[in-house]
Design a protein around this motif. Structure first.
Motif, PDB file in Angstrom:
ATOM      1  N   ALA A 101      45.485 -97.347 -34.289  1.00 38.61           N
ATOM      2  CA  ALA A 101      46.625 -98.176 -33.707  1.00 38.61           C
ATOM      3  C   ALA A 101      46.798 -99.283 -34.505  1.00 38.61           C
ATOM      4  N   ALA A 102      48.292 -99.734 -34.544  1.00 45.21           N
ATOM      5  CA  ALA A 102      48.389-100.913 -35.217  1.00 45.21           C
ATOM      6  C   ALA A 102      49.422-101.729 -34.501  1.00 45.21           C
ATOM      7  N   PHE A 103      49.189-103.103 -34.660  1.00 48.67           N
ATOM      8  CA  PHE A 103      50.071-104.024 -33.959  1.00 48.67           C
ATOM      9  C   PHE A 103      50.872-104.989 -34.777  1.00 48.67           C
ATOM     10  N   VAL A 104      51.938-105.288 -34.425  1.00 47.96           N
ATOM     11  CA  VAL A 104      52.675-106.276 -35.244  1.00 47.96           C
ATOM     12  C   VAL A 104      53.205-107.180 -34.267  1.00 47.96           C
ATOM     13  N   PHE A 105      53.436-108.676 -34.780  1.00 47.73           N
ATOM     14  CA  PHE A 105      53.405-109.625 -33.574  1.00 47.73           C
ATOM     15  C   PHE A 105      54.725-110.245 -33.645  1.00 47.73           C
ATOM     16  N   GLY A 106      55.342-110.842 -32.781  1.00 49.61           N
ATOM     17  CA  GLY A 106      56.488-111.765 -32.549  1.00 49.61           C
ATOM     18  C   GLY A 106      57.633-110.625 -32.054  1.00 49.61           C
ATOM     19  N   PRO A 107      58.738-111.298 -31.504  1.00 50.67           N
ATOM     20  CA  PRO A 107      60.027-110.470 -31.093  1.00 50.67           C
ATOM     21  C   PRO A 107      60.713-109.975 -32.111  1.00 50.67           C
ATOM     22  N   ASP A 108      60.699-110.623 -33.329  1.00 46.80           N
ATOM     23  CA  ASP A 108      61.465-109.953 -34.549  1.00 46.80           C
ATOM     24  C   ASP A 108      60.702-108.935 -35.451  1.00 46.80           C
ATOM     25  N   LEU A 155      52.576-100.839 -32.089  1.00 57.98           N
ATOM     26  CA  LEU A 155      52.763-101.783 -30.736  1.00 57.98           C
ATOM     27  C   LEU A 155      53.338-103.133 -31.403  1.00 57.98           C
ATOM     28  N   ARG A 156      54.480-103.272 -30.931  1.00 61.75           N
ATOM     29  CA  ARG A 156      55.187-104.653 -31.070  1.00 61.75           C
ATOM     30  C   ARG A 156      54.494-105.507 -29.987  1.00 61.75           C
ATOM     31  N   VAL A 157      53.691-106.671 -30.195  1.00 62.63           N
ATOM     32  CA  VAL A 157      53.207-107.637 -29.422  1.00 62.63           C
ATOM     33  C   VAL A 157      54.186-108.779 -29.134  1.00 62.63           C
ATOM     34  N   PRO A 158      54.769-109.168 -28.155  1.00 60.29           N
ATOM     35  CA  PRO A 158      55.841-110.079 -28.093  1.00 60.29           C
ATOM     36  C   PRO A 158      55.277-111.811 -28.147  1.00 60.29           C
ATOM     37  N   LEU A 159      54.412-111.805 -28.773  1.00 52.94           N
ATOM     38  CA  LEU A 159      53.887-113.117 -28.995  1.00 52.94           C
ATOM     39  C   LEU A 159      54.197-113.631 -30.498  1.00 52.94           C
ATOM     40  N   THR A 160      54.939-114.853 -30.698  1.00 54.44           N
ATOM     41  CA  THR A 160      55.357-115.583 -31.929  1.00 54.44           C
ATOM     42  C   THR A 160      54.387-115.822 -32.726  1.00 54.44           C
ATOM     43  N   PRO A 161      54.046-115.598 -33.800  1.00 53.55           N
ATOM     44  CA  PRO A 161      52.875-115.981 -34.534  1.00 53.55           C
ATOM     45  C   PRO A 161      53.239-117.446 -35.374  1.00 53.55           C
ATOM     46  N   ALA A 193      44.044-111.826 -20.493  1.00 51.29           N
ATOM     47  CA  ALA A 193      45.302-111.828 -19.780  1.00 51.29           C
ATOM     48  C   ALA A 193      46.121-113.180 -20.277  1.00 51.29           C
ATOM     49  N   ILE A 194      47.457-112.899 -20.901  1.00 54.67           N
ATOM     50  CA  ILE A 194      47.988-114.013 -21.541  1.00 54.67           C
ATOM     51  C   ILE A 194      49.379-113.963 -21.240  1.00 54.67           C
ATOM     52  N   GLY A 195      49.817-115.078 -21.193  1.00 56.08           N
ATOM     53  CA  GLY A 195      51.629-115.266 -20.953  1.00 56.08           C
ATOM     54  C   GLY A 195      52.389-115.198 -22.144  1.00 56.08           C
ATOM     55  N   ARG A 196      53.195-113.988 -22.214  1.00 59.79           N
ATOM     56  CA  ARG A 196      54.411-114.096 -22.931  1.00 59.79           C
ATOM     57  C   ARG A 196      55.378-115.061 -22.682  1.00 59.79           C
ATOM     58  N   CYS A 197      56.177-115.636 -23.568  1.00 61.70           N
ATOM     59  CA  CYS A 197      57.055-116.813 -23.734  1.00 61.70           C
ATOM     60  C   CYS A 197      58.385-116.395 -23.942  1.00 61.70           C
ATOM     61  N   ASP A 198      58.784-115.215 -23.742  1.00 63.92           N
ATOM     62  CA  ASP A 198      60.342-114.576 -24.228  1.00 63.92           C
ATOM     63  C   ASP A 198      61.045-114.478 -22.925  1.00 63.92           C
ATOM     64  N   GLY A 199      60.654-114.683 -21.722  1.00 64.22           N
ATOM     65  CA  GLY A 199      61.558-114.544 -20.758  1.00 64.22           C
ATOM     66  C   GLY A 199      61.632-113.098 -20.396  1.00 64.22           C
ATOM     67  N   THR A 200      60.936-112.252 -20.624  1.00 65.73           N
ATOM     68  CA  THR A 200      61.130-110.718 -20.358  1.00 65.73           C
ATOM     69  C   THR A 200      60.018-110.080 -19.378  1.00 65.73           C
ATOM     70  N   ARG A 201      60.535-109.896 -18.226  1.00 64.21           N
ATOM     71  CA  ARG A 201      59.826-109.306 -17.196  1.00 64.21           C
ATOM     72  C   ARG A 201      58.952-108.232 -17.400  1.00 64.21           C
ATOM     73  N   VAL A 202      58.444-107.768 -18.368  1.00 64.94           N
ATOM     74  CA  VAL A 202      57.862-106.586 -18.714  1.00 64.94           C
ATOM     75  C   VAL A 202      56.198-106.881 -18.977  1.00 64.94           C
ATOM     76  N   LEU A 203      55.381-106.097 -18.302  1.00 67.63           N
ATOM     77  CA  LEU A 203      54.042-106.261 -18.094  1.00 67.63           C
ATOM     78  C   LEU A 203      53.581-105.205 -19.318  1.00 67.63           C
ATOM     79  N   GLN A 204      52.935-105.924 -20.423  1.00 66.13           N
ATOM     80  CA  GLN A 204      52.603-104.897 -21.671  1.00 66.13           C
ATOM     81  C   GLN A 204      50.894-104.914 -21.450  1.00 66.13           C
ATOM     82  N   VAL A 205      50.558-103.763 -21.400  1.00 64.16           N
ATOM     83  CA  VAL A 205      48.980-103.454 -21.063  1.00 64.16           C
ATOM     84  C   VAL A 205      48.406-102.438 -22.491  1.00 64.16           C
ATOM     85  N   TYR A 206      47.616-102.851 -23.282  1.00 67.22           N
ATOM     86  CA  TYR A 206      46.757-101.964 -23.919  1.00 67.22           C
ATOM     87  C   TYR A 206      45.445-101.792 -23.992  1.00 67.22           C
ATOM     88  N   TRP A 207      44.817-100.835 -24.256  1.00 67.58           N
ATOM     89  CA  TRP A 207      43.334-100.886 -24.188  1.00 67.58           C
ATOM     90  C   TRP A 207      42.768 -99.780 -25.272  1.00 67.58           C
TER      91      TRP A 207
END
Length: 324
Positions: free
Chosen positions: A27-34, A44-50, A162-176
């Motif tokens: 797996a590979a994770f990139v961070f931030g909406p951009d 997987l793009r994780v929607p948390l701004t670094p 369990a952490i809050g995304r701050c982008d106003g997008t009501r999408v639950l993202q789960v990975y494991w």
């Protein structure tokens, strides 16, 4: 003779480029909406701004890795460790329904999988502390998660965040991360197990262990759940960011000591084999937290600092990660 490909292991690292994928990448994770998107199901793009320029987080295994899709789930496996992710848009039942749908699908996916035993789960949901009393979104998420999990052995729950995304997008993202062999849950002696929290925290206690060790013959790091300035079940140091950081690391010290009763060779403190993700509620506090971490660790411990809401309004910071 055992070869490196026979060893069940997971290497977690922070690197400059997420596109450097090979047949060992689970797996590979990139961070931030951009952050750049990718067609590969392992990215997987994780929607948390670094804070600053964040590296990618890469999981590598001895390989080779197979990958694909199972309905809404994207997955990758080497036959012994399995990465999976699902994103569920909230509907008329809100985050409770999204959590129930996500966890029902997760368990169905793992039921016949090569690696069916959950070790670690991450959950990112918008506006995590919005709402009052039992209508708070985090409390509703906990109810939906429990409904999706069904009847479980509380002593076998995976580690989780369990952490809050701050982008106003009501999408639950789960990975494991799941394994072919069950792991060993670890609890923190300074804290009440989350699944035993009293009713004041909602109708359903959170469903996770404080940390997870892999099976004794597996070479995986200790997987650390989201940890904050909570002693017993009570938040500490409301209004003091520095005191909350100190309390959080005191909790980690106790958690590592508890893990070392099962695995004495585990380092007693964070060091070069540790990887930390640091979630900070207020964007204005990001530089302060980064400075505090630099003072505490220097360049000894790799970490990411991310803007994200914490599941209790009085908590300014939460940290999770891996330790070896």
């Amino acid at each position: 003779m055992q070869t490196s490909a026979d060893v069940v292991c997971l290497d977690i690292d922070y690197v400059d480029a997420a596109h450097a994928l090979d047949d060992r990448t689970l797996a590979a994770f990139v961070f931030g909406p951009d952050a750049p998107a990718a067609d590969d199901v392992r990215v997987l793009r994780v929607p948390l701004t670094p804070h600053g320029a964040a590296p990618a987080e890469i999981w590598r295994v001895p390989g080779p890795v197979q990958r694909g899709r199972d309905g809404a789930i994207r997955w990758a496996t080497d036959g012994r460790l399995r990465f999976g992710t699902i994103e569920v848009t909230e509907g008329h039942e809100g985050v409770r329904g999204a959590a129930r749908e996500a966890y029902t699908a997760l368990l169905a996916h793992l039921a016949d999988a090569d690696a069916p035993h959950l070790l670690r789960i991450w959950n990112y949901l918008d506006a995590i502390t919005l709402g009052d009393g039992d209508d708070e979104r985090y409390r509703q998420f906990c109810v939906g998660r429990a409904e999706g999990l069904g009847t479980v052995d509380l002593a076998r729950l995976p580690a989780a965040t369990a952490i809050g995304r701050c982008d106003g997008t009501r999408v639950l993202q789960v990975y494991w991360l799941a394994a072919a062999t069950p792991g060993i849950p670890v609890e923190n002696p300074r804290q009440i197990s989350a699944y035993r929290y009293p009713r004041q925290y909602g109708p359903q206690a959170p469903s996770f262990a404080r940390a997870m060790l892999a099976a004794p013959d597996h070479a995986l790091p200790l997987l650390l759940s989201g940890t904050a300035a909570i002693v017993g079940h009570t938040s500490q140091h409301d209004g003091s960011l520095s005191a909350q950081l100190d309390e959080t690391f005191a909790n980690f010290d106790a958690l590592l000591d508890a893990a070392r009763t099962h695995r004495p060779g585990l380092p007693a403190r964070f060091g070069p084999g540790s990887r930390l993700k640091v979630y900070v509620r207020d964007a204005a506090d990001l530089p302060r937290v980064a400075e505090a971490l630099q003072t505490r660790f220097g360049d000894r411990v790799p970490y990411l600092v991310l803007h994200a809401a914490i599941c209790r309004r009085e908590l300014a910071v939460e940290i999770d990660g891996a330790h070896a």
